[in-house]
Design a protein around this motif. Structure first.
Motif, PDB file in Angstrom:
ATOM      1  N   ASP A  56      21.789  83.275  73.323  1.00 55.23           N
ATOM      2  CA  ASP A  56      22.790  84.204  72.796  1.00 55.23           C
ATOM      3  C   ASP A  56      22.341  84.883  71.515  1.00 55.23           C
ATOM      4  OD1 ASP A  56      24.459  83.500  74.867  1.00 55.23           O
ATOM      5  OD2 ASP A  56      25.667  82.103  73.689  1.00 55.23           O
ATOM      6  N   LEU A  69      22.580  87.374  65.238  1.00 56.64           N
ATOM      7  CA  LEU A  69      23.485  87.626  66.351  1.00 56.64           C
ATOM      8  C   LEU A  69      23.328  89.074  66.811  1.00 56.64           C
ATOM      9  CD1 LEU A  69      26.681  85.710  65.164  1.00 56.64           C
ATOM     10  CD2 LEU A  69      24.820  84.935  66.650  1.00 56.64           C
ATOM     11  N   HIS A 123      25.377  91.456  67.850  1.00 53.34           N
ATOM     12  CA  HIS A 123      26.366  92.519  67.652  1.00 53.34           C
ATOM     13  C   HIS A 123      26.125  93.368  66.410  1.00 53.34           C
ATOM     14  CE1 HIS A 123      27.958  89.441  64.943  1.00 53.34           C
ATOM     15  NE2 HIS A 123      28.664  90.391  64.367  1.00 53.34           N
ATOM     16  N   ARG A 140      31.046  90.212  77.003  1.00 45.66           N
ATOM     17  CA  ARG A 140      32.253  89.621  76.403  1.00 45.66           C
ATOM     18  C   ARG A 140      32.121  88.097  76.295  1.00 45.66           C
ATOM     19  NH1 ARG A 140      36.640  92.908  75.762  1.00 45.66           N
ATOM     20  NH2 ARG A 140      36.567  94.939  76.824  1.00 45.66           N
ATOM     21  N   LEU A 185      29.822  87.306  73.362  1.00 45.87           N
ATOM     22  CA  LEU A 185      30.497  87.532  72.082  1.00 45.87           C
ATOM     23  C   LEU A 185      31.541  86.462  71.798  1.00 45.87           C
ATOM     24  CD1 LEU A 185      30.958  91.414  72.289  1.00 45.87           C
ATOM     25  CD2 LEU A 185      29.218  90.147  71.003  1.00 45.87           C
ATOM     26  N   THR A 243      29.512  83.473  70.454  1.00 46.12           N
ATOM     27  CA  THR A 243      28.869  83.621  69.144  1.00 46.12           C
ATOM     28  C   THR A 243      29.854  83.989  68.040  1.00 46.12           C
ATOM     29  OG1 THR A 243      28.405  85.982  69.486  1.00 46.12           O
ATOM     30  CG2 THR A 243      26.731  84.396  70.234  1.00 46.12           C
ATOM     31  N   MET A 251      31.937  87.283  66.159  1.00 45.14           N
ATOM     32  CA  MET A 251      31.419  88.562  65.680  1.00 45.14           C
ATOM     33  C   MET A 251      31.631  88.668  64.170  1.00 45.14           C
ATOM     34  SD  MET A 251      32.618  91.142  68.758  1.00 45.14           S
ATOM     35  CE  MET A 251      31.494  92.458  68.242  1.00 45.14           C
ATOM     36  N   THR A 261      33.088  94.448  64.846  1.00 46.90           N
ATOM     37  CA  THR A 261      33.632  93.089  64.913  1.00 46.90           C
ATOM     38  C   THR A 261      34.618  92.896  66.065  1.00 46.90           C
ATOM     39  OG1 THR A 261      35.324  93.694  63.285  1.00 46.90           O
ATOM     40  CG2 THR A 261      33.306  92.645  62.449  1.00 46.90           C
ATOM     41  N   PRO A 266      35.019  93.117  70.499  1.00 54.15           N
ATOM     42  CA  PRO A 266      34.294  93.312  71.755  1.00 54.15           C
ATOM     43  C   PRO A 266      34.407  94.733  72.290  1.00 54.15           C
ATOM     44  CG  PRO A 266      35.460  91.223  71.801  1.00 54.15           C
ATOM     45  CD  PRO A 266      35.923  91.940  70.564  1.00 54.15           C
ATOM     46  N   PHE A 298      32.091  96.961  70.411  1.00 55.51           N
ATOM     47  CA  PHE A 298      30.682  96.733  70.755  1.00 55.51           C
ATOM     48  C   PHE A 298      30.357  97.308  72.124  1.00 55.51           C
ATOM     49  CE2 PHE A 298      27.090  93.966  72.108  1.00 55.51           C
ATOM     50  CZ  PHE A 298      26.205  94.319  71.095  1.00 55.51           C
TER      51      PHE A 298
END
Length: 265
Positions: A121, A146, A148, A166, A169, A172, A174, A183, A185, A188
């Motif tokens: 991830d 990460l 994102h 999704r 995310l 992990t 955001m 921040t 989904p 992103f």
């Protein structure tokens, strides 16, 4: 009766062919396990590979003995720790192969060039060639971040199904590295749509204020890889982007071809 040389040769070919087939099947099963998140049951492997259960059981037993797979208490199979050393060595070698191409990026764009992989991830940087400017960006090789908040993360995930993105995310989180970090989904996924439309990804002050990065994926790489340039926002402007992106895309294509020759069909 003495065995003829012809029949001996045919027997050797048959034995060799069976060994090659077993190797191909074993590696195929390992890749299917990785695609499934690293842990699967025998019935899942049989359904996805089309191989009979006895064949899969025999191959998995061998992989367990060798340490490349381990059997969980719930009887499912997981990728084993011995693969870590192979993966780390392969990542270092991939970075070594990439360095001449990153050096070209530095020469043609003036900015620091990076190569990164998607490892589980996380994004891991495997190679870097620094800019010659006194003010330049530096990312330690081996650093993990990460996806994102990075350009390489967006480039690597651009063609991943929305549901899988999704799920990643959700695992992990955001966290915001800056007030520019995406921040949510939905935000992103919208950024990934932009990557698909534009053909490149941007980190605009999202990982570090004052820094912009441009990234593209390496097409047909044996493992998901991306290259990028990073520099001060005052140099990596919109005008500079129009000049830099075609260079990034050309170098990515040439690197892809070079990696293909290292892995002949």
């Amino acid at each position: 009766m003495p065995t003829s040389s012809a029949s001996t040769t045919d027997s050797a070919k048959s034995s060799s062919g069976g060994g090659v087939q077993s190797l191909e099947r074993a590696f195929d099963l390992l890749e299917r396990m990785a695609d499934a998140g690293g842990e699967v049951g025998l019935s899942e492997l049989s359904a996805s590979s089309g191989l009979p259960l006895p064949t899969i059981h025999r191959l998995m037993r061998t992989l367990v003995v060798c340490g490349y797979v381990r059997q969980q208490p719930n009887r499912r199979y997981a990728l084993g720790p011995r693969l870590i050393r192979l993966g780390e060595s392969a990542s270092r070698l991939l970075g070594t192969w990439a360095r001449p191409y990153l050096a070209r990026l530095v020469e043609e764009t003036g900015e620091t060039a990076n190569m990164a992989l998607l490892d589980g991830d996380e994004i891991v940087y495997v190679a870097q060639v620094p800019s010659k400017h006194s003010m330049r960006m530096f990312t330690e090789v081996g650093r993990r971040v990460l996806p994102h908040s990075t350009g390489v993360g967006k480039a690597l995930l651009a063609n991943t199904p929305d549901g899988e993105v999704r799920a990643l995310l959700a695992r992990t989180g955001m966290p915001a590295a800056t007030d520019k970090t995406i921040t949510t989904p939905d935000g992103f996924l919208a950024a990934l749509q932009d990557v698909r439309l534009q053909g490149y990804a941007v980190d605009d002050n999202e990982q570090e204020i004052g820094v912009r990065c441009l990234a593209v994926s390496v097409p047909d790489s044996p493992t998901a890889a991306a290259i990028s340039i990073s520099g001060p926002a005052g140099r990596v402007t919109e005008a500079a982007t129009e000049r830099i992106v075609p260079v990034l895309q050309q170098v990515a294509a040439e690197l892809s071809q070079a990696l293909a020759t290292q892995n002949p069909a």
